[in-house]
Design a protein around this motif. Structure first.
Motif, PDB file in Angstrom:
ATOM      1  N   SER A   1       1.471   2.390  -5.125  1.00 55.07           N
ATOM      2  CA  SER A   1       0.236   2.524  -5.906  1.00 55.07           C
ATOM      3  C   SER A   1       0.635   2.695  -7.363  1.00 55.07           C
ATOM      4  O   SER A   1       1.165   3.739  -7.756  1.00 55.07           O
ATOM      5  CB  SER A   1      -0.592   3.725  -5.443  1.00 55.07           C
ATOM      6  N   VAL A   2       0.387   1.644  -8.154  1.00 53.12           N
ATOM      7  CA  VAL A   2       0.747   1.704  -9.565  1.00 53.12           C
ATOM      8  C   VAL A   2      -0.084   2.762 -10.284  1.00 53.12           C
ATOM      9  O   VAL A   2       0.413   3.475 -11.166  1.00 53.12           O
ATOM     10  CB  VAL A   2       0.569   0.318 -10.215  1.00 53.12           C
ATOM     11  N   LYS A   3      -1.337   2.910  -9.906  1.00 55.12           N
ATOM     12  CA  LYS A   3      -2.214   3.891 -10.558  1.00 55.12           C
ATOM     13  C   LYS A   3      -1.825   5.323 -10.212  1.00 55.12           C
ATOM     14  O   LYS A   3      -1.894   6.226 -11.053  1.00 55.12           O
ATOM     15  CB  LYS A   3      -3.664   3.627 -10.172  1.00 55.12           C
ATOM     16  N   LYS A   4      -1.416   5.563  -8.980  1.00 54.34           N
ATOM     17  CA  LYS A   4      -1.039   6.916  -8.556  1.00 54.34           C
ATOM     18  C   LYS A   4       0.438   7.220  -8.811  1.00 54.34           C
ATOM     19  O   LYS A   4       0.878   8.366  -8.648  1.00 54.34           O
ATOM     20  CB  LYS A   4      -1.334   7.102  -7.063  1.00 54.34           C
ATOM     21  N   HIS A   5       1.227   6.171  -9.159  1.00 52.43           N
ATOM     22  CA  HIS A   5       2.652   6.325  -9.449  1.00 52.43           C
ATOM     23  C   HIS A   5       3.417   6.858  -8.228  1.00 52.43           C
ATOM     24  O   HIS A   5       4.312   7.710  -8.355  1.00 52.43           O
ATOM     25  CB  HIS A   5       2.863   7.267 -10.645  1.00 52.43           C
ATOM     26  N   THR A   6       3.054   6.343  -7.062  1.00 56.44           N
ATOM     27  CA  THR A   6       3.721   6.776  -5.836  1.00 56.44           C
ATOM     28  C   THR A   6       4.040   5.579  -4.941  1.00 56.44           C
ATOM     29  O   THR A   6       3.385   4.526  -5.015  1.00 56.44           O
ATOM     30  CB  THR A   6       2.875   7.763  -5.024  1.00 56.44           C
ATOM     31  N   MET A   7       5.025   5.763  -4.089  1.00 55.59           N
ATOM     32  CA  MET A   7       5.325   4.796  -3.029  1.00 55.59           C
ATOM     33  C   MET A   7       5.420   5.558  -1.722  1.00 55.59           C
ATOM     34  O   MET A   7       6.188   6.517  -1.604  1.00 55.59           O
ATOM     35  CB  MET A   7       6.638   4.052  -3.281  1.00 55.59           C
ATOM     36  N   THR A   8       4.623   5.141  -0.741  1.00 56.36           N
ATOM     37  CA  THR A   8       4.702   5.739   0.589  1.00 56.36           C
ATOM     38  C   THR A   8       5.516   4.825   1.492  1.00 56.36           C
ATOM     39  O   THR A   8       5.395   3.596   1.439  1.00 56.36           O
ATOM     40  CB  THR A   8       3.308   5.949   1.202  1.00 56.36           C
ATOM     41  N   VAL A   9       6.338   5.416   2.322  1.00 54.04           N
ATOM     42  CA  VAL A   9       7.194   4.664   3.246  1.00 54.04           C
ATOM     43  C   VAL A   9       6.856   5.095   4.668  1.00 54.04           C
ATOM     44  O   VAL A   9       6.991   6.277   5.013  1.00 54.04           O
ATOM     45  CB  VAL A   9       8.686   4.908   2.952  1.00 54.04           C
ATOM     46  N   THR A  10       6.414   4.135   5.467  1.00 51.71           N
ATOM     47  CA  THR A  10       6.044   4.393   6.855  1.00 51.71           C
ATOM     48  C   THR A  10       7.090   3.742   7.762  1.00 51.71           C
ATOM     49  O   THR A  10       7.345   2.534   7.643  1.00 51.71           O
ATOM     50  CB  THR A  10       4.651   3.835   7.170  1.00 51.71           C
ATOM     51  N   ILE A  11       7.685   4.521   8.648  1.00 50.01           N
ATOM     52  CA  ILE A  11       8.718   4.004   9.552  1.00 50.01           C
ATOM     53  C   ILE A  11       8.220   4.121  10.984  1.00 50.01           C
ATOM     54  O   ILE A  11       7.866   5.214  11.444  1.00 50.01           O
ATOM     55  CB  ILE A  11      10.034   4.773   9.376  1.00 50.01           C
TER      56      ILE A  11
END
Length: 418
Positions: free
Chosen positions: A268-278
């Protein structure tokens, strides 16, 4: 007026002729035949109704009256410029075929099969262009006698060859979003003919389709991401296929690969986060920084194409020259993973640590701490998806492995067989 003696003499001659004709019609088919062969007949010139057939001599030109097998081979013995995509047939009109072997001049066998009665053998593989072939074997007549089969022919020479380069590599384990990609060395005009010779098999049921990117590339992707752990086999059976413009497949190849665990990431460019789902469970949320104004990170589904533990990044490769305030040349960027052909990466960026999670300051890449970058690098495989949202700049077709940015309905229309 004819005298009685003359009339009697004429009738006698006519009677002899009738007897001779009758004797010819009832002659033994194993007789010499007047050629001094000692009981072996001369080769038949009409043993098969198959056009272009070659024959092996039997005991008679009339198979229905003979216990010996009569053989017809298509293409004819000595034929040249035979089309590689046409089947080779060996047929007997009496008895049955015992064995048939078809080999090229390299000694490679061509697969084939018999019909139920074993009266015909038909090749099932396409042939090589510009090759010599030998047909051998034997047939058995109803009398138990064996008749040899022997014939040779040549296939036509291709003006251009068709060969394939493939992604992924044979034996590779890849991510759940990797599309199978076949790159041809020459353009394909008859896409349908070539696509018919491509086959994908999977260890679990998967719905997928081929999609022609252009005349030199065809890709395959499932409707949804590959199921984790799937075994995939690709048969590129293009030897002998006519691709058009006298371009012929000169070889076939098979590859097998595996799908690793499911690693799906969302930036999410707006939230400045990357979530990783495994494997369906959230594994980590990572603070990131993305592209600043003028260097906006593209939104869309991206696929990891390459992985580098250390990568030199030079702004000159994207058109920024030394002396420009935005120029950079960093020799040791750590844990870099390419996601576009144009130069977007996900990588460690210790120089932007103060902005990660709060601002976008990069030249388009997704940057994070070295610790997070290393952890992420160790989780991923080539072919794992990274979906970016929150910008008005979108992925261009072909700027990386962009197959997942096309709807399933539109993707299917890219098949030559749809």
């Amino acid at each position: 007026m004819v005298s009685g003696s003359v009339r009697k003499h004429g009738l006698a001659v006519a009677g002899i002729c009738v007897l001779l004709l009758a004797g010819t019609a009832c002659s033994d088919t194993k007789a010499d035949g007047g050629n001094g062969s000692g009981g072996q007949s001369t080769p038949s010139t009409s043993q098969s109704n198959s056009p272009g057939a070659s024959t092996t001599p039997g005991d008679s030109t009339t198979p229905s009256e003979s216990p010996a097998a009569s053989i017809a081979v298509v293409p004819a013995k000595g034929a040249s410029s035979v089309q590689p995509d046409k089947p080779v047939t060996v047929t007997t009109t009496a008895g049955k075929l015992s064995e048939v072997t078809l080999k090229d001049d390299d000694g490679d066998k061509v697969a084939g099969s018999f019909n139920t009665e074993k009266t015909q053998w038909t090749s099932t593989d396409h042939l090589k262009p510009g090759a010599s072939y030998t047909v051998s074997g034997s047939a058995e007549g109803s009398d138990g006698g064996s008749v040899p089969i022997s014939s040779t022919f040549k296939t036509l020479k291709a003006t251009k060859s068709l060969k394939a380069s493939v992604v992924p590599l044979n034996g590779e384990t890849v991510g759940v979003a990797l599309p199978i990609q076949i790159y041809w060395n020459n353009p394909v005009k008859d896409r349908a003919a070539v696509e018919k010779r491509l086959k994908v098999t999977t260890s679990v049921p998967v719905t997928g389709t081929w999609h022609w990117v252009n005349s030199k590339q065809v890709n395959y992707r499932p409707m949804n991401y590959w199921p984790a752990g799937t075994k995939v086999a690709v048969n590129i059976d293009t030897q002998g296929v006519n691709a058009g413009n006298n371009t012929w497949g000169t070889s076939s190849r098979k590859i097998a690969f595996s799908i690793g665990k499911s690693v799906v990431s969302n930036v999410s460019v707006k939230k400045h986060t990357m979530t990783v789902t495994i494997n369906g469970k959230l594994a980590r949320t990572i603070p990131i920084t993305a592209g600043k104004d003028g260097f906006t990170t593209r939104s869309g589904v991206k696929v990891i194409m390459e992985k580098f533990t250390t990568k030199r990044m030079d702004a000159a490769t994207i058109g920024i020259k030394p002396g420009d305030p935005n120029y950079y040349n960093i020799s040791d960027v750590k844990w870099a993973q390419r996601v576009t052909s144009s130069g977007e990466f996900i990588h460690g960026a210790p120089w932007s640590a103060g902005s990660q999670g709060s601002a976008n300051v990069s030249h388009g890449c997704v940057g994070m701490s070295l610790a997070d970058a290393q952890w992420f690098f160790n989780q991923t495989l080539r072919g794992d998806p990274v979906t970016v949202t929150g910008t008005t700049r979108h992925m261009e077709p072909g700027n990386g492995w962009t197959d997942w940015n096309t709807t399933w309905a539109a993707y299917k229309k890219g098949s030559a067989l749809s």
